[in-house]
Design an enzyme around this catalytic site. Structure first.
Site: not given
Ligand code: T1G
Length: 718
Positions: A63, A107, A110, A130
């Site tokens: 992200a 992300g 993911e 994270e």
């Protein structure tokens, strides 16, 4: 404007390419672009399979942390909204293959896990880092990862935050194939194979066969909690991520996702997330240095000559050898060299025992280090690092010799000194080519500690500085450029902190109590344990070299000199502030406690007890006050640089962001008020730093100060 996501179709395969430099972070544009590209590929009847790939150096590195920063500080936007995209990927009626190179992190991984298949090049890295930002995966990673690799492996990856390599990922079931050679064409071939093979393609969210049986779950989670407690001390996220992983193993997918989201959003606004995100950008910010631009030419450093085979020289040699750099190490005698090489060998043996290196890797590294008496071959090295002990006369003598000797010196060569406190300009002057000289202040053990202070002298050229910065990066260090003042930034701040701790002990606390207060605050070690590890004689010599207590009105620490006179130099003599047994654990020593009491009494010092809070204020605020001076005087470019120095070199907890960020969070007014009180009660050494006073009175922060200074520097040069 360039679109961050594009689609091209070749022989029935749609290649969706993400191009959002530098690391293809998942900005809203990338998320929307992926969504639209997927629609297009699904609609196109000529497309039988889909490949998602990253342009440039990497797949998706996660992200966008800038968005996360806004979220941490209260904005409602910034949280990546990816549920719909992930579901759409997973439900796509054509096989979706994720093709990974570089780093598929957070992300990024993911997104990859929502594809039906994953392939990667051999050196790709995949992980859920994270927790290092104080948060947990926020795009269903805690739910899909255990479905692919099992709960145990998912716990290990999410708690440690460490990425795994492609071979490990293949083994664990995270990827389906390793692609040698060109990734795009290899992934397309794999995609065609999958399209031809079957009508239905695996949806990760529907898989349950890797999830453990109900009876095995609690044991795995307990082991995970133990891992978090042991290896991620004081961090909230590695513990919280276990709750989300537990949900993956015990709840239906949708409910697990909701649980993850709830934990993610709570942590995303936490103090730890604010601090760790600050630390992330602070570390990236250190490469921005006035006078150095992309056009400044950094010479490449492939050969290094080190003068001095002691602890520092040996550690630096290892750091260079580990990065593939050829090293010559010289010392005055064959005995000193033998001892130095034996220590290097011993340290590498420990790495083999711990599984970090194979014996073959160690031999390769040892072969890069050539020990020698004299300077033969030094003429060919790109960079000299002098690492003899802290004595100005000796350092000048070596600098003068190296510079004047034809066989050693060559015009392009950089000369650097690993001093921790001494004047770089004085050493530079002795070389006669000061533009090529700077300080490289490594931290012990130099092969392990990430920090290097790069000390810019008044004549250091931009090219010299750029070369040193690139060299630090090449050997895996965080190089922070600092100015030339006694102790530079880190040690200059450490002295008031260390002496305040000593005064506290004279005033009634014990070394153990002070150390426990500091480790309770989050410091990796207490200051007395640090002093014992570094050697009390080191600070003793510095006190004399720098004439630190020349001011007749200054309070002088009474105990440290006495301990040195008694030969109690710390761990290396088995005794210092503490006494050490075979286990090398510090034990309080009644002899030291008696000495402290006796010296306090003889000097009329009244003793009383202290709370841990007072101890933290007296020590950490001393650090901050000196930090404000260093910053104001320009020896540190940014408050954030000080934070990088302290979190990487001095064991300051990253989850507090660093001393200056911590000060901002406490509030500069409160810090200033306490410092002013100490000034009244304890005297001149507590005089508030003018910058601290200014910022406190303006109601602002060190972070704001950094922003203002950055814009004024840009303004000045444009
Ligand atoms: N977002 C924004 N900027 C990023 C970024 C990111 N994720 N990663 C790197 N950058 C910028 C960085 O600031 C620098 O910018 C430049 O890229 C190069 O970085 C939903 C919640 C990828 C291994 O934690 O580990 O996904 O200074 O100097 O040494 O669950 O960057 O040049 O202007 O570090 O080659 C998870 C963080 C996010 C990965 C590359 N992802 N990045 O290292 O270059 S949370 C991460 C890294 C998340 C989801 C959630 C490294 C790297 P500038 P660099 P590098």
């Amino acid at each position: 404007m360039n679109m961050p996501v594009s689609v091209s179709v070749d022989q029935g395969v749609a290649l969706i390419r993400i191009d959002n430099p530098p690391v293809n972070a998942l900005s809203p544009g990338v998320i929307d672009g992926l969504d639209a590209a997927l629609d297009q590929a699904v609609r196109d009847n000529s497309v039988r399979a889909i490949v998602v790939i990253g342009a440039g150096r990497t797949f998706i590195a996660g992200a966008d942390i800038k968005g996360l920063e806004q979220l941490a500080w209260g904005s409602d936007s910034g949280a990546p909204e990816m549920h719909e995209l992930l579901q759409k990927l997973e439900d796509a009626p054509k096989p979706v293959v994720m093709a990974m190179h570089g780093t598929a992190l957070g992300g990024g991984l993911e997104v990859a896990m929502a594809g039906h298949y994953r392939v990667a090049v051999p050196d790709a890295l995949m992980g859920q880092p994270e927790v290092n930002l104080g948060i947990i995966p926020g795009a269903e990673g805690t739910q899909r990862l255990p479905r692919l690799v099992g709960l145990e492996k998912a716990i290990e990856m999410c708690v440690s935050g460490k990425p795994i390599k492609a071979a490990d990922a293949l083994n664990a079931g995270l990827i389906d194939r390793i692609i040698e050679g060109d990734l795009a064409s290899g992934a397309a071939a794999f995609a065609r194979e999958m399209a031809a093979r079957s009508e239905s393609h695996p949806k990760t969210r529907e898989q349950r066969n890797k999830l453990p049986s109900a009876s095995a779950i609690s044991g795995m989670l307990a082991a995970g909690r133990e891992l978090a407690r042991k290896t991620r001390r004081n961090l909230d996220a590695p513990v919280a991520v276990l709750d989300a992983l537990e949900a993956a193993a015990t709840l239906p997918f949708e409910q697990g996702c909701a649980r993850e989201r709830e934990i993610f959003l709570t942590l995303a606004k936490s103090e730890q997330a604010k601090a760790l995100i600050h630390a992330f950008f602070a570390e990236r910010g250190v490469s921005k240095v006035p006078g150095i631009s992309k056009d400044t030419v950094a010479a490449s450093v492939n050969r290094v000559g080190i003068v001095g085979a002691g602890t520092m020289g040996g550690g630096i040699a290892m750091a260079c050898a580990n990065a593939g750099i050829a090293v010559r190490v010289t010392d005055a005698t064959a005995n000193a060299l033998d001892a130095g090489m034996a220590t290097i060998r011993k340290n590498y043996d420990v790495s083999v025992k711990r599984g970090r290196f194979t014996p073959a890797m160690v031999e390769e590294r040892m072969a890069r280090i050539v020990p020698q008496v004299g300077y033969d071959g030094f003429g060919d090295v790109d960079l000299v690092i002098e690492a003899v002990f802290e004595n100005m006369a000796l350092k000048k003598e070596i600098a003068g010799f190296v510079a004047s000797s034809r066989e050693v010196s060559q015009s392009g060569q950089l000369y650097t000194t690993n001093t921790s406190t001494l004047d770089i300009d004085e050493i530079a002057a002795a070389t006669g080519r000061p533009s090529k000289v700077l300080g490289l202040h490594f931290f012990s053990p130099a092969n392990v500690m990430r920090l290097v202070e790069i000390v810019r002298g008044k004549a250091t050229s931009p090219e010299t500085l750029a070369t040193a910065m690139a060299f630090a990066k090449r050997i895996g260090k965080v190089g922070v450029v600092v100015g030339n003042c006694p102790g530079f930034v880190g040690n200059r701040m450490m002295f008031p902190y260390m002496y305040e701790a000593q005064f506290l002990v004279e005033d009634g606390a014990t070394p153990q109590q002070v150390d426990e207060a500091l480790t309770g605050f989050g410091m990796a070690m207490g200051i007395f344990a640090v002093d014992d590890m570094a050697g009390l004689d080191v600070a003793w010599r510095v006190r004399q070299e720098l004439n630190q207590f020349s001011d007749p009105g200054a309070r002088k620490p009474l105990v440290a000199d006495r301990l040195c006179e008694m030969g109690r130099f710390g761990q290396k003599t088995g005794k210092g502030w503490y006494v050490y047994g075979d286990d090398r654990k510090p034990q309080p020593d009644p002899e030291v406690l008696a000495l402290i009491e006796q010296l306090a009494a003889a000097n009329g010092i009244g003793r009383r007890s202290f709370t841990n809070e007072e101890i933290i204020e007296r020590t950490i605020y001393a650090l901050i006050n000196e930090g404000a001076r260093v910053l104001d005087e320009g020896y540190a470019l940014r408050a954030a640089d000080i934070d990088v120095i302290y979190t990487n070199g001095y064991g300051f907890p990253a989850w507090r962001g660093g001393p200056m960020f911590y000060a901002d969070r406490v509030g500069l007014k409160k810090i200033y008020d306490r410092v002013s009180t100490f000034y009244r009660e304890l005297g001149q050494r507590w005089a508030p730093a003018p910058l601290l006073e200014r910022l406190a009175k303006d109601g602002t922060t060190f972070k704001e100060f950094d922003k203002r200074r950055a814009s004024s520097v840009v303004g000045a040069s444009s």
